[in-house]
Design an enzyme around this catalytic site. Sequence first.
Site, PDB file in Angstrom:
ATOM      1  N   HIS A 185       0.841  -1.196   0.000  1.00  0.00           N
ATOM      2  CA  HIS A 185       0.000   0.000   0.000  1.00  0.00           C
ATOM      3  C   HIS A 185       0.876   1.246   0.000  1.00  0.00           C
ATOM      4  CE1 HIS A 185      -3.222  -2.792   1.190  1.00  0.00           C
ATOM      5  NE2 HIS A 185      -4.052  -1.866   0.729  1.00  0.00           N
ATOM      6  N   LYS A 189      -0.634   4.667   4.631  1.00  0.00           N
ATOM      7  CA  LYS A 189      -1.478   3.688   5.328  1.00  0.00           C
ATOM      8  C   LYS A 189      -0.928   3.421   6.717  1.00  0.00           C
ATOM      9  CE  LYS A 189      -3.862  -0.740   4.792  1.00  0.00           C
ATOM     10  NZ  LYS A 189      -5.162  -0.136   5.169  1.00  0.00           N
TER      11      LYS A 189
END
Length: 271
Positions: A158, A162
């Site tokens: 990600h 995040k």
Amino acid sequence: MTERVRVAITGGSGRMGRTLIEAAKQNDAILLGAAIERAGSTLMGVDAGELAGVGAMNVAITDSLDKAVDDFDVLIDFTSPEASVIHTDWCAKHGKAIVIGTTGFNHAQKEQISAYSEQVPIVMAPNMAVGVNLMWKLLEVAAEVMGHYSDIEIIEGHHRYKKDAPSGTALKMGEVIAETLGRDLEKCAVYGREGITGERDRETIGFATVRAGDIVGEHTALFADIGERLEITHKASSRMTFANGAMRAASWLSAQGSGLYDMQQVLGLKE
């Protein structure tokens, strides 16, 4: 014409919040009734559509669900675990359905949300992309056929912003595989490896995490044996896939009674 479902979106100024507003604008079955921001935000009164870059929607950003209580039927929440629990409590008290796309909940928080589902309908899913939910079904088949003799690893990536790791989607992948194999993920999961780890335990499910750049979301389950390996991968190129799934969930949830549902039920992949 079927009456549109009125939704409210929390965290309206965030990356995901703006994408949700855009998805609501594009969806003929959805009507944006409210967009909520934290108290003290400088964005109070700004048109939600203008903020999301999709043109005026005549919905002003507000800082309180109480102020918008008559403007929506389903709340869509992609915020933080702590905030989501507070928002779910509010929905339970006011008879509002809620779609939760937040990840990173601990066990106690999940139990709280489950208790609230006795009062109102809740969809709670770590990933609302259609492809991801199909992937979970494919993982069941792969685990049944190859899981008992393969080394199983889950790799996810990600963007740099995040906050939780592994991702909720990766953990769900592990849960699906472990349940299919009759294992307890809490006992068989290995989160990262370092130093002299010794020979791999064949019963474990490994997790590896990447956080870099602007990766929207990439997940791979690896079933590896001597001489062959199977990889099942999902790659998201836009947050819009999650937002569109959330709109689909909100539309579906508006016709349900109280209970805790997931995205596979929304999509008809399970009862």
